[in-house]
Design a protein around this motif. Structure first.
Motif, PDB file in Angstrom:
ATOM      1  N   GLN A  42      -7.785  26.452  -4.386  1.00  0.00           N
ATOM      2  CA  GLN A  42      -9.122  26.749  -4.041  1.00  0.00           C
ATOM      3  C   GLN A  42      -9.864  27.968  -5.044  1.00  0.00           C
ATOM      4  OE1 GLN A  42      -8.868  28.899  -0.046  1.00  0.00           O
ATOM      5  NE2 GLN A  42      -8.984  26.991   0.883  1.00  0.00           N
ATOM      6  N   ALA A  43      -9.040  28.669  -5.616  1.00  0.00           N
ATOM      7  CA  ALA A  43      -9.543  29.514  -6.914  1.00  0.00           C
ATOM      8  C   ALA A  43      -9.938  28.542  -7.910  1.00  0.00           C
ATOM      9  CB  ALA A  43      -8.460  30.535  -7.334  1.00  0.00           C
ATOM     10  N   PHE A  44      -9.311  27.462  -8.197  1.00  0.00           N
ATOM     11  CA  PHE A  44      -9.757  26.602  -9.525  1.00  0.00           C
ATOM     12  C   PHE A  44     -10.797  25.896  -9.195  1.00  0.00           C
ATOM     13  CE2 PHE A  44      -9.180  22.362 -11.317  1.00  0.00           C
ATOM     14  CZ  PHE A  44      -9.140  22.823 -12.766  1.00  0.00           C
ATOM     15  N   ASP A  45     -10.903  25.255  -7.572  1.00  0.00           N
ATOM     16  CA  ASP A  45     -12.395  24.689  -7.307  1.00  0.00           C
ATOM     17  C   ASP A  45     -13.421  25.500  -7.278  1.00  0.00           C
ATOM     18  OD1 ASP A  45     -10.914  22.194  -6.804  1.00  0.00           O
ATOM     19  OD2 ASP A  45     -10.622  22.655  -4.938  1.00  0.00           O
ATOM     20  N   GLU A  46     -13.133  26.759  -6.977  1.00  0.00           N
ATOM     21  CA  GLU A  46     -14.277  27.631  -7.067  1.00  0.00           C
ATOM     22  C   GLU A  46     -14.795  27.947  -8.431  1.00  0.00           C
ATOM     23  OE1 GLU A  46     -13.328  31.116  -4.729  1.00  0.00           O
ATOM     24  OE2 GLU A  46     -13.049  29.934  -2.894  1.00  0.00           O
ATOM     25  N   ALA A  47     -13.773  28.039  -9.412  1.00  0.00           N
ATOM     26  CA  ALA A  47     -14.096  28.560 -10.925  1.00  0.00           C
ATOM     27  C   ALA A  47     -14.917  27.416 -11.227  1.00  0.00           C
ATOM     28  CB  ALA A  47     -12.774  28.770 -11.552  1.00  0.00           C
ATOM     29  N   LEU A  48     -14.302  25.982 -11.072  1.00  0.00           N
ATOM     30  CA  LEU A  48     -15.399  24.867 -11.527  1.00  0.00           C
ATOM     31  C   LEU A  48     -16.680  24.728 -10.818  1.00  0.00           C
ATOM     32  CD1 LEU A  48     -12.712  22.133 -11.412  1.00  0.00           C
ATOM     33  CD2 LEU A  48     -13.692  23.126 -13.235  1.00  0.00           C
ATOM     34  N   ARG A  49     -17.069  25.103  -9.543  1.00  0.00           N
ATOM     35  CA  ARG A  49     -18.208  25.539  -9.085  1.00  0.00           C
ATOM     36  C   ARG A  49     -19.074  26.347  -9.569  1.00  0.00           C
ATOM     37  NH1 ARG A  49     -15.991  25.509  -3.942  1.00  0.00           N
ATOM     38  NH2 ARG A  49     -14.958  23.319  -3.584  1.00  0.00           N
ATOM     39  N   ALA A  50     -18.367  27.606  -9.837  1.00  0.00           N
ATOM     40  CA  ALA A  50     -19.213  28.732 -10.369  1.00  0.00           C
ATOM     41  C   ALA A  50     -19.689  28.423 -11.763  1.00  0.00           C
ATOM     42  CB  ALA A  50     -18.352  29.963 -10.274  1.00  0.00           C
ATOM     43  N   SER A  51     -18.901  27.722 -12.479  1.00  0.00           N
ATOM     44  CA  SER A  51     -19.426  27.388 -13.895  1.00  0.00           C
ATOM     45  C   SER A  51     -20.169  26.119 -13.866  1.00  0.00           C
ATOM     46  CB  SER A  51     -18.174  27.187 -14.838  1.00  0.00           C
ATOM     47  OG  SER A  51     -17.395  28.480 -14.910  1.00  0.00           O
TER      48      SER A  51
END
Length: 172
Positions: free
Chosen positions: A131-140
């Motif tokens: 989830q942290a990886f997915d959120e980092a992709l979405r945030a960027s």
């Protein structure tokens, strides 16, 4: 002598009465005091064994420990536990530092979605939180910018570093 006469009668009567009372108490008790023993001779007492002492202690709700057992006060125990924990942590840190970083090779193919890449990286051990990886992709806003190719990572890599390598650096 005349003026001390009542005092002398009282003193004599007191001594006689004291002696009679002492004799009366001794004869009423029925026993005579035992003779004194030499200091070097042991007194005749029952032989105490460890088992007998433990049984007597159990009846009195007491605990008996062997001579070699070290007993700690609470603060001494807390200090010993803290030292043991610190030593274990230092040993674990030394093992982690001494162990070479494990290289993980990851092949990202054309057409893989961001969720497929995060699942693949998680299963391979590159990242520890999908989830942290997915959120980092979405945030960027880099969900669609993942480049295909063969990548090499170490276990437990920083998520932002993984995102940067997969989206900006071409694979070697």
């Amino acid at each position: 002598m005349r003026k001390n006469r009542p005092f002398q009668y009282g003193l004599g009567t007191g001594i006689i009465a004291g002696a009679l009372l002492l004799q009366l108490m001794i004869s009423a008790k029925g026993t005579v005091a035992p003779p004194l023993q030499d200091i070097g001779t042991p007194s005749p007492s029952p032989q105490l064994t460890a088992q007998l002492v433990r049984e007597k202690a159990d009846t009195l709700n007491l605990q008996v420990y062997d001579k070699g057992v070290k007993l700690y006060k609470q603060n001494e125990l807390d200090d010993a536990v803290a030292k043991a924990v610190a030593a274990a942590r230092a040993e674990e840190a030394a093992k982690v530092q001494a162990a070479p970083a494990k290289e993980i090779a990851v092949l990202i193919t054309e057409g893989m979605s961001a969720s497929m890449v995060s699942d693949y990286l998680f299963r391979s051990g590159v990242i520890t939180d999908r989830q942290a990886f997915d959120e980092a992709l979405r945030a960027s806003q880099l969900n669609t910018k993942i480049r295909s190719g063969l990548y090499s990572f170490t276990a437990g890599h920083n998520i932002q570093d993984v995102v940067d390598r997969l989206t900006t650096i071409p694979p070697a």
